[in-house]
Scaffold this active site. Structure first.
Site, PDB file in Angstrom:
ATOM      1  CB  CYS A   1      38.758  47.255  37.192  1.00 24.03           C
ATOM      2  SG  CYS A   1      39.665  47.120  38.726  1.00 24.03           S
TER       3      CYS A   1
ATOM      4  CG  HIS B   1      40.988  51.220  35.611  1.00 23.30           C
ATOM      5  ND1 HIS B   1      39.713  51.622  35.937  1.00 23.30           N
ATOM      6  CD2 HIS B   1      41.396  50.425  36.625  1.00 23.30           C
ATOM      7  CE1 HIS B   1      39.369  51.110  37.104  1.00 23.30           C
ATOM      8  NE2 HIS B   1      40.376  50.372  37.556  1.00 23.30           N
TER       9      HIS B   1
ATOM     10  CD  GLU C   1      38.783  53.360  32.849  1.00 24.53           C
ATOM     11  OE1 GLU C   1      39.181  52.356  32.225  1.00 24.53           O
ATOM     12  OE2 GLU C   1      38.628  53.366  34.085  1.00 24.53           O
TER      13      GLU C   1
HETATM   14  N1  GLN Z   1      38.386  46.277  44.121  1.00 28.58           N
HETATM   15  C1  GLN Z   1      37.240  46.634  43.345  1.00 28.58           C
HETATM   16  C2  GLN Z   1      36.140  45.591  43.450  1.00 28.58           C
HETATM   17  O1  GLN Z   1      36.261  44.632  44.099  1.00 28.58           O
HETATM   18  C3  GLN Z   1      37.585  46.861  41.910  1.00 28.58           C
HETATM   19  C4  GLN Z   1      38.467  48.072  41.759  1.00 28.58           C
HETATM   20  C5  GLN Z   1      38.310  48.813  40.481  1.00 28.58           C
HETATM   21  O2  GLN Z   1      37.370  48.628  39.716  1.00 28.58           O
HETATM   22  N2  GLN Z   1      39.192  49.735  40.258  1.00 28.58           N
HETATM   23  O3  GLN Z   1      35.129  45.738  42.854  1.00 28.58           O
END
Ligand code: GLN
Length: 197
Positions: A79, A177, A179
């Protein structure tokens, strides 16, 4: 024993440490350059990529991290961590930089406000049976360079076909994610990558 660090200036660190421990590797937090040097591999977790970038800079970790990634340290970004590894960002905050290394363009917060967070079962190369993927204000990958292997796409719905997992040599990234929940197969894929390097 294989040692894998979790970049721990910001974001969801603990669940990654637990997944790594379940897989029988030595797992520890990385907040200082000396800790980074101990890593055979590194996970950059989800969180907020703009904050992560600023803190990395403040704590003198940005350049050491760029150097280690460039030197081939296996690194897995999830992410916000995917954004950190991308060479190019769309919809980044003003002045937002990344560590880079992955020859991809990612769009930050790509899934839009309507579907900020969602879950879907998807097929992922290298993992048998489907993976239950949890997305939280996630990026997607809009363009991949020639050396990048696409590992997973969104299977259905409005975002069908969007790329959400990639690999390029020792670098791996997922929009979702892995995890969350107690399925360690995606982490297992990364641990194998570290052990092969
Ligand atoms: N929107 C977040 C960002 O721009 C990422 C979101 C996340 O890691 N769950 O970093």
């Amino acid at each position: 024993m294989t040692s894998i660090g979790v970049f721990a200036l910001q974001g969801d660190v603990r669940e990654h440490l637990q997944a790594l421990e379940r897989l029988g590797v030595e797992a520890f937090t990385v907040r200082r350059p000396a800790e980074l040097e101990r890593c055979d591999g590194l996970i950059v977790p989800g969180g907020e990529s703009t904050t992560m970038y600023k803190l990395a800079r403040t704590f003198d970790l940005l350049e050491p991290l760029r150097r280690r990634v460039k030197d081939g340290m296996p690194t897995f970004g999830t992410c916000a961590g995917m954004i950190m590894l991308a060479d190019r960002i769309r919809d980044g905050a003003p002045g937002q930089e990344t560590v880079g290394g992955l020859d991809v363009t990612v769009r930050r917060n790509a899934f839009g406000r309507q579907v900020d967070s969602f879950e879907v079962d998807l097929e992922m190369a290298g993992v048998d049976r489907t993976v239950h993927a949890v997305f939280i204000r996630a990026p997607w990958v809009e363009e991949v360079g020639p050396g990048v292997e696409v590992l997973a796409e969104v299977p259905s719905g409005e975002a069908a076909g969007r790329i959400v997992a990639v690999r390029q040599g020792p670098l791996m990234a997922t929009s979702f994610h892995p995890e969350v929940g107690d399925d360690d197969r995606v982490h297992g894929l990364f641990v194998d990558l570290v052990k092969q390097s």
